[in-house]
Design an enzyme around this catalytic site. Structure first.
Site, PDB file in Angstrom:
ATOM      1  N   CYS A 181       0.858  -1.191   0.000  1.00 39.79           N
ATOM      2  CA  CYS A 181       0.000   0.000   0.000  1.00 39.79           C
ATOM      3  C   CYS A 181       0.886   1.230   0.000  1.00 39.79           C
ATOM      4  O   CYS A 181       1.899   1.271   0.716  1.00 39.79           O
ATOM      5  CB  CYS A 181      -0.890  -0.022   1.242  1.00 39.79           C
ATOM      6  SG  CYS A 181      -2.007   1.389   1.372  1.00 39.79           S
ATOM      7  N   HIS A 229      -9.195  -3.888  -1.538  1.00 45.16           N
ATOM      8  CA  HIS A 229      -8.147  -3.095  -0.873  1.00 45.16           C
ATOM      9  C   HIS A 229      -8.457  -1.601  -0.966  1.00 45.16           C
ATOM     10  O   HIS A 229      -8.414  -0.889   0.044  1.00 45.16           O
ATOM     11  CB  HIS A 229      -6.781  -3.400  -1.513  1.00 45.16           C
ATOM     12  CG  HIS A 229      -5.661  -2.566  -0.974  1.00 45.16           C
ATOM     13  ND1 HIS A 229      -4.602  -3.092  -0.264  1.00 45.16           N
ATOM     14  CD2 HIS A 229      -5.418  -1.229  -1.033  1.00 45.16           C
ATOM     15  CE1 HIS A 229      -3.784  -2.112   0.108  1.00 45.16           C
ATOM     16  NE2 HIS A 229      -4.258  -0.969  -0.364  1.00 45.16           N
ATOM     17  N   GLU A 230      -8.774  -1.145  -2.181  1.00 42.68           N
ATOM     18  CA  GLU A 230      -8.995   0.297  -2.361  1.00 42.68           C
ATOM     19  C   GLU A 230     -10.245   0.768  -1.625  1.00 42.68           C
ATOM     20  O   GLU A 230     -10.237   1.830  -0.994  1.00 42.68           O
ATOM     21  CB  GLU A 230      -9.080   0.653  -3.849  1.00 42.68           C
ATOM     22  CG  GLU A 230      -7.783   0.432  -4.617  1.00 42.68           C
ATOM     23  CD  GLU A 230      -6.561   1.064  -3.975  1.00 42.68           C
ATOM     24  OE1 GLU A 230      -6.684   2.142  -3.338  1.00 42.68           O
ATOM     25  OE2 GLU A 230      -5.469   0.484  -4.072  1.00 42.68           O
ATOM     26  N   HIS A 252     -10.049   1.557   2.044  1.00 45.09           N
ATOM     27  CA  HIS A 252      -9.528   2.879   2.409  1.00 45.09           C
ATOM     28  C   HIS A 252     -10.653   3.876   2.691  1.00 45.09           C
ATOM     29  O   HIS A 252     -10.443   4.863   3.407  1.00 45.09           O
ATOM     30  CB  HIS A 252      -8.655   3.443   1.287  1.00 45.09           C
ATOM     31  CG  HIS A 252      -7.253   2.915   1.256  1.00 45.09           C
ATOM     32  ND1 HIS A 252      -6.337   3.148   2.257  1.00 45.09           N
ATOM     33  CD2 HIS A 252      -6.594   2.184   0.332  1.00 45.09           C
ATOM     34  CE1 HIS A 252      -5.182   2.577   1.947  1.00 45.09           C
ATOM     35  NE2 HIS A 252      -5.305   1.980   0.786  1.00 45.09           N
TER      36      HIS A 252
HETATM   37 NI    NI Z   1      -3.669   1.044  -0.143  1.00 44.68          NI
END
Ligand code: NI
Length: 177
Positions: free
Chosen positions: A100, A142-143, A146
């Site tokens: 990341c 994953h994105e 966030h």
């Molecule tokens: Ni990330």
């Protein structure tokens, strides 16, 4: 348009739930997207979320072309995704290494749903609705994490599989993605 500093793990904004975008096709939204795109390209990332450049809005982008960093990964079309909703299509999970931009120099072994549907909007406000699996599904999860205050280390189940790139993968140069 500019390359922005990427906030690193520890910054409070990375642990907040981002606000939904309410106005599409606006100069302000396109300016944010351009900053994200410039920053992601500069860092050679596979994806980026608006909170990583300090903007707590539900905007992510991702995309992976043929890339020597992910020799086994299928390609993921470049996508700008706003106000996303992810629905797992089964309980099946895969584990895989992730990095990341906000956790530079490290990799961790992270479980993700194998098959998901994701829905959201593009910058014009048009509907995005896709069913994907594998690496594409991993990148989206994953994105989108966030946007809900979650960094991948918070998903690792076996923290012995979280470490520095040069220790985990000696002799291989990995980017901070
Ligand atoms: Ni990330």
């Amino acid at each position: 348009m500019a390359v922005k500093p990427v906030l690193r793990m520890g910054e409070p904004v990375l642990y907040q739930t981002a606000a939904q975008v309410t106005a599409f096709d606006t100069p302000e939204l396109y300016a944010l997207i351009q900053d994200m795109q410039d920053t992601m390209a500069h860092m050679q990332g596979a994806g980026i979320a608006a909170p990583q450049i300090g903007v707590s809005l539900q905007v992510v982008m991702f995309g992976v072309g043929s890339n020597p960093r992910y020799p086994d990964a299928e390609q993921v079309p470049f996508t700008i995704l706003i106000n996303p909703v992810i629905t797992p299509l089964s309980n099946e999970e895969d584990e895989g290494w992730e990095g990341c931009l906000s956790v530079p120099g490290m990799r961790g072994w992270v479980p993700r749903y194998t098959h998901i549907r994701y829905q959201g909007k593009d910058p014009q406000g048009a509907v995005i609705d896709r069913t994907v699996s594998g690496f594409h599904a991993r990148v989206v999860q994953h994105e989108c994490d966030h946007l809900f205050g979650i960094l991948y280390p918070m998903r690792i189940r076996d923290l012995t599989k979280f470490g520095f790139n040069e220790v985990l993968f000696p002799g291989i140069t990995l980017p901070d993605d």
